[in-house]
Write a protein that holds these residues in place. Structure first.
Motif, PDB file in Angstrom:
ATOM      1  N   ARG A  66      20.308  48.556 -69.377  1.00 53.79           N
ATOM      2  CA  ARG A  66      21.764  48.583 -69.212  1.00 53.79           C
ATOM      3  C   ARG A  66      22.175  48.809 -67.756  1.00 53.79           C
ATOM      4  NH1 ARG A  66      24.856  50.361 -73.623  1.00 53.79           N
ATOM      5  NH2 ARG A  66      26.571  49.713 -72.277  1.00 53.79           N
ATOM      6  N   GLY A  67      21.280  48.551 -66.797  1.00 51.82           N
ATOM      7  CA  GLY A  67      21.605  48.774 -65.394  1.00 51.82           C
ATOM      8  C   GLY A  67      22.622  47.770 -64.891  1.00 51.82           C
ATOM      9  N   ALA A  68      23.307  48.111 -63.887  1.00 46.63           N
ATOM     10  CA  ALA A  68      23.201  49.306 -63.073  1.00 46.63           C
ATOM     11  C   ALA A  68      23.905  50.461 -63.787  1.00 46.63           C
ATOM     12  CB  ALA A  68      23.801  49.082 -61.691  1.00 46.63           C
ATOM     13  N   ALA A  69      23.240  51.618 -63.755  1.00 42.27           N
ATOM     14  CA  ALA A  69      23.713  52.777 -64.498  1.00 42.27           C
ATOM     15  C   ALA A  69      24.231  53.858 -63.558  1.00 42.27           C
ATOM     16  CB  ALA A  69      22.585  53.332 -65.355  1.00 42.27           C
ATOM     17  N   VAL A  70      25.210  54.613 -64.090  1.00 36.26           N
ATOM     18  CA  VAL A  70      25.784  55.748 -63.377  1.00 36.26           C
ATOM     19  C   VAL A  70      25.927  56.900 -64.366  1.00 36.26           C
ATOM     20  CG1 VAL A  70      27.068  54.278 -61.762  1.00 36.26           C
ATOM     21  CG2 VAL A  70      28.196  55.117 -63.833  1.00 36.26           C
ATOM     22  N   VAL A  83      29.350  61.118 -54.537  1.00 37.57           N
ATOM     23  CA  VAL A  83      28.482  60.023 -54.979  1.00 37.57           C
ATOM     24  C   VAL A  83      27.062  60.338 -54.519  1.00 37.57           C
ATOM     25  CG1 VAL A  83      28.001  57.551 -54.808  1.00 37.57           C
ATOM     26  CG2 VAL A  83      30.378  58.366 -54.865  1.00 37.57           C
ATOM     27  N   VAL A  84      26.142  60.387 -55.483  1.00 32.46           N
ATOM     28  CA  VAL A  84      24.764  60.789 -55.192  1.00 32.46           C
ATOM     29  C   VAL A  84      23.799  59.720 -55.700  1.00 32.46           C
ATOM     30  CG1 VAL A  84      22.994  62.542 -55.618  1.00 32.46           C
ATOM     31  CG2 VAL A  84      25.388  63.228 -55.362  1.00 32.46           C
ATOM     32  N   PRO A  85      22.958  59.176 -54.821  1.00 29.91           N
ATOM     33  CA  PRO A  85      21.949  58.205 -55.278  1.00 29.91           C
ATOM     34  C   PRO A  85      20.816  58.927 -56.000  1.00 29.91           C
ATOM     35  CG  PRO A  85      21.677  58.638 -52.936  1.00 29.91           C
ATOM     36  CD  PRO A  85      22.893  59.412 -53.376  1.00 29.91           C
ATOM     37  N   VAL A  86      20.321  58.317 -57.082  1.00 32.74           N
ATOM     38  CA  VAL A  86      19.165  58.848 -57.797  1.00 32.74           C
ATOM     39  C   VAL A  86      18.181  57.706 -58.025  1.00 32.74           C
ATOM     40  CG1 VAL A  86      20.400  60.742 -58.909  1.00 32.74           C
ATOM     41  CG2 VAL A  86      20.255  58.555 -60.068  1.00 32.74           C
ATOM     42  N   ILE A 124      19.867  53.898 -57.953  1.00 33.78           N
ATOM     43  CA  ILE A 124      19.690  52.930 -56.861  1.00 33.78           C
ATOM     44  C   ILE A 124      18.454  52.049 -57.052  1.00 33.78           C
ATOM     45  CG2 ILE A 124      20.993  54.260 -55.174  1.00 33.78           C
ATOM     46  CD1 ILE A 124      18.239  55.176 -54.027  1.00 33.78           C
ATOM     47  N   THR A 125      17.753  52.235 -58.181  1.00 36.24           N
ATOM     48  CA  THR A 125      16.598  51.386 -58.477  1.00 36.24           C
ATOM     49  C   THR A 125      16.895  50.393 -59.598  1.00 36.24           C
ATOM     50  OG1 THR A 125      15.695  53.084 -59.948  1.00 36.24           O
ATOM     51  CG2 THR A 125      14.912  53.075 -57.655  1.00 36.24           C
ATOM     52  N   CYS A 126      18.096  50.442 -60.156  1.00 36.25           N
ATOM     53  CA  CYS A 126      18.476  49.522 -61.244  1.00 36.25           C
ATOM     54  C   CYS A 126      18.458  48.080 -60.748  1.00 36.25           C
ATOM     55  CB  CYS A 126      19.878  49.837 -61.758  1.00 36.25           C
ATOM     56  SG  CYS A 126      19.950  51.176 -62.950  1.00 36.25           S
ATOM     57  N   ARG A 127      17.793  47.255 -61.506  1.00 32.92           N
ATOM     58  CA  ARG A 127      17.742  45.820 -61.179  1.00 32.92           C
ATOM     59  C   ARG A 127      18.753  45.019 -61.988  1.00 32.92           C
ATOM     60  NH1 ARG A 127      11.232  45.004 -60.721  1.00 32.92           N
ATOM     61  NH2 ARG A 127      10.982  46.448 -58.996  1.00 32.92           N
ATOM     62  N   ALA A 128      19.266  45.602 -63.059  1.00 30.83           N
ATOM     63  CA  ALA A 128      20.274  44.959 -63.908  1.00 30.83           C
ATOM     64  C   ALA A 128      19.824  43.581 -64.385  1.00 30.83           C
ATOM     65  CB  ALA A 128      21.602  44.880 -63.171  1.00 30.83           C
ATOM     66  N   GLY A 129      18.543  43.473 -64.715  1.00 28.93           N
ATOM     67  CA  GLY A 129      18.024  42.217 -65.235  1.00 28.93           C
ATOM     68  C   GLY A 129      17.761  41.149 -64.189  1.00 28.93           C
ATOM     69  N   GLU A 130      17.997  41.473 -62.938  1.00 25.89           N
ATOM     70  CA  GLU A 130      17.777  40.505 -61.861  1.00 25.89           C
ATOM     71  C   GLU A 130      16.319  40.521 -61.418  1.00 25.89           C
ATOM     72  OE1 GLU A 130      22.161  41.183 -59.810  1.00 25.89           O
ATOM     73  OE2 GLU A 130      20.370  41.723 -58.707  1.00 25.89           O
ATOM     74  N   ALA A 147      20.600  45.645 -57.698  1.00 26.32           N
ATOM     75  CA  ALA A 147      21.973  45.811 -58.182  1.00 26.32           C
ATOM     76  C   ALA A 147      22.447  47.260 -58.066  1.00 26.32           C
ATOM     77  CB  ALA A 147      22.076  45.332 -59.623  1.00 26.32           C
ATOM     78  N   GLY A 148      21.583  48.208 -58.387  1.00 25.50           N
ATOM     79  CA  GLY A 148      21.968  49.621 -58.295  1.00 25.50           C
ATOM     80  C   GLY A 148      22.262  50.046 -56.867  1.00 25.50           C
ATOM     81  N   ARG A 149      21.453  49.597 -55.936  1.00 21.48           N
ATOM     82  CA  ARG A 149      21.684  49.909 -54.517  1.00 21.48           C
ATOM     83  C   ARG A 149      22.994  49.278 -54.051  1.00 21.48           C
ATOM     84  NH1 ARG A 149      20.800  53.610 -50.914  1.00 21.48           N
ATOM     85  NH2 ARG A 149      18.598  53.617 -51.349  1.00 21.48           N
TER      86      ARG A 149
END
Length: 119
Positions: free
Chosen positions: A54-58, A43-46, A9-15, A24-26
Motif C-alpha cells: 500500500r505504499g507510499a505509506a505515512v 515530518v520524519v522520514p522512516v 522513504i523506502t516505499c516503492r509503491a509498486g514501481e 515513491a516514498g522519498r
C-alpha cells in the motif's frame, strides 16, 4: 499540539526501482518537505512502515493519541496530508470526526493503533 508525520522513504509503491531515481516514498517525503508545515507538525522520514503493498505509506502519531497508518499516497497528496496532520493534532485523542476527514484519509486507512497506556 505535537504531531509526528512519519513517511516511509523506502516505499516503492509498486514501481520498479530505477538506479539513481528516488522511490515513491522519498518523493512523497520531499514533496512534504517543500510545503509549509503547520505549527506542531513534524515530518520524519522512516525506513519502513511495513505497508509495502500500500505504499507510499505515512503514519500520524502523538503521545496519548491513536496512531493512524495510511497508504497509497503520492506527491500530490502532500498538502492534504499536512492539513490532516494538523486536524489530528487539534484533537485530544487523535480521532478526527469522520465527516471532517479528507477523502484520501477516509479511504486510504491501513491501521489504527490505540495510544500507549502508562502501566
Amino acid at each position: 499540539m505535537s504531531v509526528t508525520l512519519n513517511v516511509c522513504i523506502t516505499c516503492r509503491a509498486g514501481e520498479v526501482q530505477v538506479e539513481g531515481q528516488p522511490c515513491a516514498g522519498r518523493r512523497l517525503h520531499d514533496a512534504l518537505s517543500r510545503e509549509a508545515c503547520p505549527a506542531g507538525v513534524q515530518v520524519v522520514p522512516v525506513e519502513c512502515l511495513s505497508a509495502c503493498p500500500r505504499g507510499a505509506a505515512v503514519a500520524f502519531s502523538s503521545p496519548g493519541r491513536w496512531t493512524y497508518v495510511y497508504g497509497d499516497m503520492g506527491e500530490m497528496d502532500a498538502p492534504v496530508l499536512l492539513a490532516a496532520a494538523a486536524a489530528y493534532g487539534r484533537t485530544a485523542d487523535g480521532l478526527v470526526p469522520w465527516r471532517e476527514r479528507a477523502e484520501i484519509i477516509r479511504k486510504r486507512s491501513i491501521a489504527r493503533v490505540p495510544p500507549l497506556k502508562d502501566f
